[in-house]
Enzyme design. Structure first.
Site, short mmCIF file in Angstrom:
data_model
loop_
_atom_site.label_atom_id
_atom_site.label_comp_id
_atom_site.label_asym_id
_atom_site.label_seq_id
_atom_site.Cartn_x
_atom_site.Cartn_y
_atom_site.Cartn_z
CG LEU A 518 -3.88 -3.50 6.19
CD1 LEU A 518 -4.69 -3.94 4.99
CD2 LEU A 518 -3.00 -4.64 6.66
N GLY A 519 -1.82 0.70 6.43
CA GLY A 519 -0.97 1.76 5.90
C GLY A 519 -1.77 3.02 5.81
N GLY A 521 -1.77 7.20 3.87
CA GLY A 521 -1.17 8.16 2.97
C GLY A 521 -1.82 9.51 3.18
CB VAL A 526 -5.32 0.85 3.82
CG1 VAL A 526 -5.95 -0.41 3.26
CG2 VAL A 526 -5.11 1.86 2.72
CE LYS A 542 -6.36 3.85 -0.44
NZ LYS A 542 -5.46 2.99 -1.12
CG ASP A 636 0.60 8.77 -5.90
OD1 ASP A 636 1.82 8.98 -6.06
OD2 ASP A 636 0.05 8.75 -4.79
#
Ligand SMILES: *[C@@H]1O[C@H](CO)[C@@H](O)[C@H](O)[C@H]1NC(C)=O
Ligand SMILES: *[C@@H]1O[C@H](CO)[C@@H](O)[C@H](O)[C@H]1NC(C)=O
Ligand SMILES: *[C@@H]1O[C@H](CO)[C@@H](O)[C@H](O)[C@H]1NC(C)=O
Ligand SMILES: *[C@@H]1O[C@H](CO)[C@@H](O)[C@H](O)[C@H]1NC(C)=O
Length: 801
Positions: A518-519, A521, A526, A542, A636
């Site tokens: 999903l993404g 960083g 995730v 995650k 953040d």
């Protein structure tokens, strides 16, 4: 005698076996006078091959079902049943009587079910290897067969002839007649219809083969094809094919309780495939009808695929899931198709007490109840639609789409949420703390009447009795008073304080081997997952890397601080995995993704929605800073870390992680938490890091929300516009704020608020942390409870150093 000797020995043995007095138990055949009694061990008569059995199955604690099932597989899947509407108590008996009747009676001898046949020539019964139970005459003519009286399932070699039908069962575990049927109509059309539950009649069709005049029968043939055929045998409509042979697979086609007709396979032997394991369960073929059960049922009466006041979403597995909108809960959580009820007192229509201020609107995107309209308006704005619903005591929900506004009434029917619906549902709910007068008065009346009743009893009885009654009254009133607030609370208090501990294997399975990303960083990736144990509820998994090496205890302490948080503007942590080097967090899934894709993507949210998101984010941060048991500095805040839920509510994610990562909350020389552009200046200077770093990031985020653009954009005509924070302050100073919201009509119409929000943002991005307001003050300013003063130039502090 001599002739008998001509036969080989095994054949003779078989004959001997057949003639043996217990012939009734011979696989396949059931002789007259045999019976089975419903008891603990689920007694049955099996077919010759043992693939099928006919007998009793205990259904929960409810009683026994007289049924036919697949008998060689773990799950004894029922393919036919006699008494789904009327389960038999223990001790009931099914008997093939001496005069050839198949009857089910309860222990007192009362008839529960009987096979209806005209003839009295039945000589024996047989459970055939096809799954068909037959009552036959001496010359093997079938006088009755279960294939002619199907329930919800058809099996290979079975044909469903006009005017035959299948009726779905009520739920996964209830075998009584349900809400849907599959019928070959006398006119030749094959249709799926909703039933006027609990009656036997049907409503309109939600799927049809469109074969009026030509359809004749549904065939499930030996090679596993299911199709509608004409009288002359030609195929009119293929329903499913290429299933694999009936030699290798058990097969069944069923109209399921969710209204979908599906064809399932189950490998007969687990050794068929050398490469990999076969699933140890039924797997559906990819062709099924109708293609979208949530959207395809659209009819004037009935509730649709889900119950009244609920809405349906199609899961990854194409199954319908039913949900209640915010402010509503399931009438029966164990039977969701009963629908949802409002958790609040409806709006009063009394003109003397208009309750227009007591209600709020929650937005649910891509959602509609297409058949509950009572008013329709053209060429309106979303805000007009919202106000119109709030002002109208009949309005439960308004739908706004492409400038049109529909008002909807209770009960809402045929609800669905899917991307093709478009538009937005505006759901009216009572504000959390506004309790309506009538219900208060009501309960007081009840209290009083209890007391009056007790009083009159007390006056008329003995002292001892009085004492007992007094005690009882005290207990009742005590209980009543304590019980009531709990019920009211139960929908506000969210669950989830208890974190679940997952094994790595569970999460590996839930994410299908960490497949769908999903993404990602700098410190985590995730993945999308679905929890097997929770009804395949979707989750975001995650996986953290760059973890500080730390003891289990520290990890758990940090997690429990996150787990104890509970606020509607935070993404809820559901559980974690802490196994070997794996550190994984499991969160609720937000299907609409992050604010970044929402704000900077194709369909920008309107001004009102953006203001709600800004306010929600501010409230979430205020909670993290001041209201939860352990103060949490996010470190953040950026649009990628604000997710948007189905109600377009902002939900802050990734909070509480700062301490789990390499850099802790006190800044170190090695790195800076946070993301360039949103990072407060004190990170770069020798200054302590406090909650004010989040206030700074929020200020930048607020400007981005107001203007719907990124803080830094290289591709701009005028280089003064490159950095939003500078440009917005310049525009504010020069009284030209309309420039920052150009092209946004709704914001242009609300310039006063644009100005106030820009002023708040400018306060938040002051270089001097001590000049920045607290999040509490920010929330108060945004809500209009505190006046917003003229902010100084954000960078004046830096120039003074
Ligand atoms: C069952 O009984 C009938 C009639 O007596 C006979 O024809 C048939 O072969 C029997 N089947 C089995 C499997 O024993
Ligand atoms: C069979 O019946 C169908 C529908 O009634 C018709 O379209 C088709 O031509 C027929 N085929 C034959 C071979 O008769
Ligand atoms: C079953 O139907 C399919 C599709 O028409 C056909 O290809 C197959 O030969 C049929 N099998 C039998 C045993 O009739
Ligand atoms: C109800 O809540 C709103 C904010 O949600 C607040 O402004 C108002 O004062 C509250 N009213 C009462 C009676 O607590």
């Amino acid at each position: 005698m001599a002739s008998a000797l001509q036969y080989p020995l095994p054949f003779l043995l078989l004959i001997l076996l057949l003639l043996y007095p217990t012939a009734a138990q011979t696989p396949g055949n059931i002789s007259l006078g045999s019976s089975l009694t419903a008891q603990r061990n689920d007694p049955y008569w099996a077919s010759l091959s043992g693939d099928f059995a006919f007998g009793f199955q205990q259904i929960g604690q409810g009683g026994y079902l007289l049924a036919i099932w697949f008998n060689k597989i773990q799950e004894k899947t029922v393919v036919w049943s006699a008494n789904g509407d009327n389960l038999a108590p223990r001790g009931s008996k099914v008997e093939l009587t001496i005069n050839g009747q198949l009857v089910l009676c309860d222990p007192t001898g009362k008839e529960i079910w009987k096979a209806h046949l005209d003839s009295s020539r039945v000589a024996y019964a047989a459970m055939l290897d096809s799954g068909n139970l037959v009552l036959a005459s001496t010359d093997t003519v079938y006088l009755w067969q279960s294939f002619d009286n199907p329930t919800d399932t058809i099996l290979p070699t079975k044909t469903l002839r006009q005017p035959g039908k299948l009726v779905s069962r009520y739920s996964k575990t209830s075998y009584s007649n349900g809400r849907f049927q599959f019928t070959v109509k006398p006119d030749g059309n094959l249709v799926l219809e909703t039933r006027a539950f609990p009656m036997d009649s049907s409503n309109e069709a939600y799927w049809s083969s469109k074969t009026v005049g030509s359809g004749f029968q549904v065939v499930f043939n030996q090679s596993g094809s299911v199709y509608l055929a004409a009288r002359n045998g030609s195929i009119l409509k293929m329903i499913s094919s290429d299933a694999g042979s009936t030699e290798d697979f058990y097969q069944r086609a069923i109209l399921e309780y969710d209204g979908v007709f599906r064809h399932y396979l189950y490998p007969k032997s687990t050794t068929i495939s050398r490469s990999g394991r076969w699933p140890e369960a039924w797997s559906p073929l990819s062709s099924f009808i109708p293609s979208n059960i949530c959207g395809d049922i659209t009819q004037g009466t009935g509730s649709g695929a889900c119950g009244f006041n609920s809405y349906c979403t199609l899961g990854n597995d194409q199954r319908p899931n039913c949900h209640c909108p915010e402010g509503y809960t399931f009438i029966d959580p164990d039977d969701v198709v009963k629908g949802c009820k409002q958790n609040f007192q409806p709006q009063s229509c009394d003109e003397a007490f208009p309750e227009t201020d007591s209600f709020d609107i929650r937005s649910l995107i891509n959602t509609d109840w297409p058949l509950s309209d009572y008013e329709h308006f053209l060429e309106q704005t979303e805000d007009w639609c919202r106000q119109a619903c709030l002002a109208d005591c009949f309005c439960a929900v308004a739908i706004f789409r492409n400038g049109e506004c529909w008002k909807k009434k209770i009960p809402l029917s045929n609800g669905r949420m899917e991307s093709t619906v478009g538009g937005i549902a505006l759901i009216k709910i009572r504000k959390e703390n506004s309790t309506s007068k009538p219900s208060d008065a009501d309960s007081k009346d009840k209290d009083r009447s209890t007391l009056i009743l007790l009083g009159s009893v007390l006056l008329s009885s003995s002292v001892f009795l009085n004492f007992l009654l007094l005690l009882a009254a005290f207990l009742i009133v005590f209980r009543f008073n304590h019980w009531k607030p709990k019920v009211l609370q139960s929908y506000e208090v969210m669950p989830g304080v208890n974190l679940r501990s997952f094994t790595y294997e569970e999460l590996n399975k839930a994410t299908n081997g960490f497949k769908e990303e999903l993404g990602n960083g700098s410190f985590a990736t995730v993945y999308k997952g679905a929890l097997e144990s929770d009804n395949r509820e979707l989750v975001a998994v995650k996986k953290l890397y760059n973890m500080v090496r730390q003891g289990d205890q520290e990890f758990k302490t940090e997690l429990s601080a996150i787990g104890r948080t509970n606020h509607r503007n935070l993404v809820q942590l559901l559980g974690f995995c802490n196994e070997g080097e794996h550190r994984i967090l499991v969160y609720e899934f937000m299907r609409h993704g992050s604010l970044a894709s929402f704000l900077f993507g194709g369909s920008r949210p309107n001004w009102y929605q953006r203001m709600q998101i800004a306010l929600g984010t501010a409230r979430g941060l205020f909670y993290l800073h001041e209201e939860c048991s352990t103060q949490i500095i996010h470190c953040d805040i950026k649009p990628q870390n604000i997710l948007v839920d189905d109600y377009l509510t902002a939900r802050i994610s990734d909070f509480g992680l700062a301490k789990l990562l390499k850099t802790d909350q006190t800044r170190t020389a090695t790195g800076i938490r946070g993301t360039k552009g949103y990072v407060a200046p004190e990170w770069f200077r020798n200054m302590p890091v406090t909650v004010k770093v989040d206030v700074y990031s929020f200020g930048i985020l607020l400007l981005e929300i107001i203007c719907c653009r990124k803080n830094f954009e290289a591709e701009v005509q005028d280089e003064n516009e490159m950095i939003l924070a500078d440009w917005a302050y310049d525009c504010y100073k020069d009284r030209k704020l309309d420039l920052v919201v150009a092209n946004d009509k709704e914001a242009m119409d609300d310039m006063k608020r644009v100005e106030i929000y820009v002023m708040i943002a400018v306060w938040c991005i002051q270089e001097d942390p001590s000049l920045r307001p607290t999040m509490k003050k920010v929330v108060q300013m945004m809500e209009g409870a505190v006046e917003v003063l003229v902010p100084p130039d954000p960078s004046s502090f830096m120039s003074s150093i």
